[in-house]
Design an enzyme around this catalytic site. Structure first.
Site, PDB file in Angstrom:
ATOM      1  N   SER A 177       0.307  -6.846  -0.068  1.00 35.01           N
ATOM      2  CA  SER A 177      -0.358  -6.317  -1.405  1.00 35.01           C
ATOM      3  C   SER A 177       0.449  -7.059  -2.852  1.00 35.01           C
ATOM      4  O   SER A 177       0.140  -7.309  -3.787  1.00 35.01           O
ATOM      5  CB  SER A 177       0.232  -4.848  -1.526  1.00 35.01           C
ATOM      6  OG  SER A 177       1.653  -4.597  -1.510  1.00 35.01           O
ATOM      7  N   HIS A 236      -5.928  -4.329   0.889  1.00 38.90           N
ATOM      8  CA  HIS A 236      -6.248  -5.335   0.019  1.00 38.90           C
ATOM      9  C   HIS A 236      -7.378  -6.345   0.622  1.00 38.90           C
ATOM     10  O   HIS A 236      -7.476  -7.372  -0.057  1.00 38.90           O
ATOM     11  CB  HIS A 236      -4.979  -6.204  -0.529  1.00 38.90           C
ATOM     12  CG  HIS A 236      -4.192  -5.223  -1.350  1.00 38.90           C
ATOM     13  ND1 HIS A 236      -4.351  -4.945  -2.728  1.00 38.90           N
ATOM     14  CD2 HIS A 236      -3.170  -4.386  -0.960  1.00 38.90           C
ATOM     15  CE1 HIS A 236      -3.289  -3.930  -2.823  1.00 38.90           C
ATOM     16  NE2 HIS A 236      -2.864  -3.726  -1.959  1.00 38.90           N
ATOM     17  N   LYS A 267      -9.759   0.535  -4.252  1.00 34.23           N
ATOM     18  CA  LYS A 267      -9.465  -0.903  -4.636  1.00 34.23           C
ATOM     19  C   LYS A 267     -10.868  -1.420  -4.799  1.00 34.23           C
ATOM     20  O   LYS A 267     -11.425  -1.254  -5.626  1.00 34.23           O
ATOM     21  CB  LYS A 267      -8.400  -1.307  -3.902  1.00 34.23           C
ATOM     22  CG  LYS A 267      -6.884  -0.983  -3.844  1.00 34.23           C
ATOM     23  CD  LYS A 267      -5.942  -1.411  -3.127  1.00 34.23           C
ATOM     24  CE  LYS A 267      -4.811  -0.791  -3.517  1.00 34.23           C
ATOM     25  NZ  LYS A 267      -4.521   0.737  -3.226  1.00 34.23           N
TER      26      LYS A 267
HETATM   27  C1  LIG Z   1      -1.030  -2.099   1.368  1.00 35.66           C
HETATM   28  C2  LIG Z   1      -1.212  -0.655   0.653  1.00 35.66           C
HETATM   29  N1  LIG Z   1      -1.678   0.286   1.600  1.00 35.66           N
HETATM   30  C3  LIG Z   1      -1.615   1.392   0.922  1.00 35.66           C
HETATM   31  C4  LIG Z   1      -1.828   1.514  -0.379  1.00 35.66           C
HETATM   32  C5  LIG Z   1      -1.858   3.035  -0.896  1.00 35.66           C
HETATM   33  O1  LIG Z   1      -3.361   3.157  -0.952  1.00 35.66           O
HETATM   34  P1  LIG Z   1      -3.762   4.403  -2.271  1.00 35.66           P
HETATM   35  O2  LIG Z   1      -3.671   3.628  -3.605  1.00 35.66           O
HETATM   36  O3  LIG Z   1      -5.221   4.528  -1.766  1.00 35.66           O
HETATM   37  O4  LIG Z   1      -2.936   5.679  -1.967  1.00 35.66           O
HETATM   38  C6  LIG Z   1      -1.601   0.508  -1.174  1.00 35.66           C
HETATM   39  C7  LIG Z   1      -1.703   0.725  -2.737  1.00 35.66           C
HETATM   40  O5  LIG Z   1      -1.846   1.577  -3.426  1.00 35.66           O
HETATM   41  C8  LIG Z   1      -1.428  -0.825  -0.803  1.00 35.66           C
HETATM   42  O6  LIG Z   1      -1.197  -1.689  -1.450  1.00 35.66           O
END
Ligand SMILES: Cc1ncc(COP(=O)(O)O)c(C=O)c1O
Length: 388
Positions: free
Chosen positions: A176, A204, A235
Site C-alpha cells: 500500500s 490496491h 478503494k
Molecule cells: C493493504 C490494505 N489492506 C487493508 C486495508 C483496510 O481496508 P479498509 O479501508 O476497507 O478498512 C487497507 C487500507 O485501508 C490497505 O491498504
C-alpha cells in the site's frame, strides 16, 4: 499514568502528528478544503468511481428498498437480499465459489486471521504488510514471524523450520505504501510445498490489475486451494466494505468464527447495492485501467530528473522516497502552497528513515495534472537546491 499531552508534543516535534482536513464535497482529483481547490493525489479511488452517477443511483434504489440501517449482525437479521446479491455477483466476477462481505478491509483481515489460526500456530508476515494484517496476527495469538520485504527465500527457510500444526502466510498483493506487487506465484508454490495457507490482501489490486480488473491473482492467472483472497470495496470500487473469498469449507468456518463479521452490525444494504453497481463499471470500462497505466508511465517519465528516488511502479501508487520526516512534511506543504495535495507518509506507517510522498493516481486525472505535479516538484527541488 501516561502523559498524553507530552507524548503529543513529542510527536509534533518529530513531525509525526497527523491531522484531518475537512473536505467540502465529493471525492475527485480536485478537492475543496477551506474554500480552496487542490489538485489531489491522495485518494485510493483509483478508477474514479466514488462519485459515479450509477453508484449514487444505486444508493438511492437500495435506500428506498431496504431503508438506511441494517439493524443487526449479518447472522441475526442484517444480511439482506442486497448483501446476498453482492456476494453472489462478486463470486461470479472473481470466478470463485464463495465470497463473504465484511464491513471493511481492516475488519476482514482481523476476522479472517484470528478465525484461521490461534495459539500454537504460526503466521508469516512480509515486513511491509498493511497494519490490519499485523493487527490480525497479534489478535490471533499465533506465533508471529516477519520476513524481509518480498524475500521469498527467507520465507521458505522459516517455513521449513516451522513445526506448527497450522501455518498462515499473509501478504499485501500490492504494497500500500510502495505500490510494488508481491511475488504471488512464488508465494503460492511455497505455501503449497509447506502446507501453509496464504491470505492475499488485494486492497490496491482489485479493480486495478488483471483482466477486467479482477485483481492481482487474475493478473498472474493464479489459483490454489491454499488461498484466501481479501479485496476492499472502498478503494477502486468507490464504495465501502470488503470481501473475503475462499473455498466453501473455509467460508462456512468464517461465518462461525470470524468475530469481526459475527459481532458487528452489517453494512447498510444501500452500500451493498452501490458496490454491486460498481462491478459492471469495473468489468466493462477498461479505459479507466488504460488511463491509469498511461498516467503512471507519464508520471515515471516526467519525474525522472527529480533528486529523490521514485519507486518503479506498475500500479496506481507511485511513492517518492524522501527519507526524513521533516523534509517530507516540508515538501508536502510546499506543494500545498502551489495548490497540489500529495500526502506525506511518515513512520510508523512506513519504516523509519523512509518517509515519502505517496502519489496515487486516479483514472480521472489528466496528463496535464501529472505534468503540473512534476513541474511543482521540480520547482521545489530548485528552490531547496536539492541535488541528485
Ligand atoms: C493493504 C490494505 N489492506 C487493508 C486495508 C483496510 O481496508 P479498509 O479501508 O476497507 O478498512 C487497507 C487500507 O485501508 C490497505 O491498504
Amino acid at each position: 499514568m501516561n502523559d498524553f499531552q507530552a507524548m503529543l508534543m513529542r510527536m509534533e516535534s518529530q513531525c509525526l502528528l497527523r491531522t484531518r482536513r475537512i473536505i467540502e464535497g465529493p471525492q475527485n482529483p480536485s478537492l475543496r478544503v477551506n474554500n480552496q481547490s487542490f489538485l489531489s493525489f491522495c485518494s485510493n479511488d483509483y478508477l474514479g468511481l466514488a462519485n459515479h452517477p450509477n453508484l449514487i443511483a444505486a444508493i438511492i434504489t437500495g435506500m428506498s428498498e431496504f431503508g438506511v440501517g441494517s439493524s443487526s449482525s449479518a447472522l441475526i437479521c442484517g444480511h439482506t437480499k442486497a448483501h446476498e446479491d453482492l456476494e453472489q455477483t462478486l463470486a461470479a466476477f472473481l470466478e470463485i465459489p464463495r465470497v463473504i462481505y465484511f464491513s471493511n478491509g481492516y475488519m476482514a483481515n482481523l476476522g479472517v486471521i484470528s478465525a484461521l489460526v490461534g495459539p500454537g500456530d504460526t503466521i508469516f508476515c512480509d515486513r511491509l504488510n498493511h497494519a490490519s494484517l499485523i493487527d490480525g496476527a497479534r489478535l490471533s495469538r499465533a506465533e508471529f514471524k516477519v520476513y524481509a520485504h518480498s524475500d521469498v527465500f527467507k520465507l521458505e527457510k522459516l517455513l521449513q523450520k516451522c513445526k506448527s500444526p497450522s501455518k498462515l502466510v499473509v501478504t499485501d498483493a500490492v504494497f500500500s505504501m510502495d505500490g510494488d506487487i508481491a511475488h504471488l506465484a512464488e508465494l503460492i508454490t511455497i505455501c503449497e510445498r509447506y502446507d501453509a495457507w496464504l491470505l492475499v490482501d488485494d486492497a490496491h489490486g482489485f479493480g486495478v490489475l488483471g483482466p477486467h480488473g479482477k485483481g492481482s491473482l487474475h493478473h498472474f492467472g493464479l489459483k490454489s486451494e491454499q488461498l484466501l483472497y481479501m479485496g476492499t470495496l472502498g478503494k477502486a470500487a468507490g464504495v465501502a466494505g470488503a470481501f473475503v473469498a475462499a473455498n466453501r469449507h473455509i467460508s462456512d468456518w468464517l461465518l462461525q468464527r470470524a468475530r469481526t463479521y459475527m459481532y458487528t452490525t452489517s453494512n447498510p444494504a444501500l452500500l451493498a447495492t452501490a458496490a454491486s453497481a460498481a462491478l459492471p463499471l469495473i468489468y466493462e470500462e477498461e479505459w479507466r485501467r488504460i488511463r491509469l497505466r498511461t498516467l503512471g508511465k507519464k508520471l515515471q517519465k516526467v519525474l525522472y530528473g527529480l533528486p529523490w528516488p521514485l519507486i518503479h511502479s506498475k500500479t496506481a501508487i507511485h511513492p517518492i522516497i524522501i527519507g526524513d520526516n521533516q523534509t517530507t512534511q516540508t515538501l508536502a506543504s510546499m506543494l500545498k502552497n502551489q495548490g497540489i495535495w500529495v500526502p506525506a507518509i511518515c513512520p510508523p506507517t512506513v519504516p523509519d528513515g523512509t518517509a515519502r510522498l505517496r502519489i496515487s493516481l486516479s483514472a480521472l486525472h489528466t496528463e496535464d495534472d501529472v505534468i503540473c505535479l512534476a513541474k511543482a516538484l521540480m520547482k521545489i527541488a530548485t528552490v531547496l537546491k536539492v541535488e541528485r
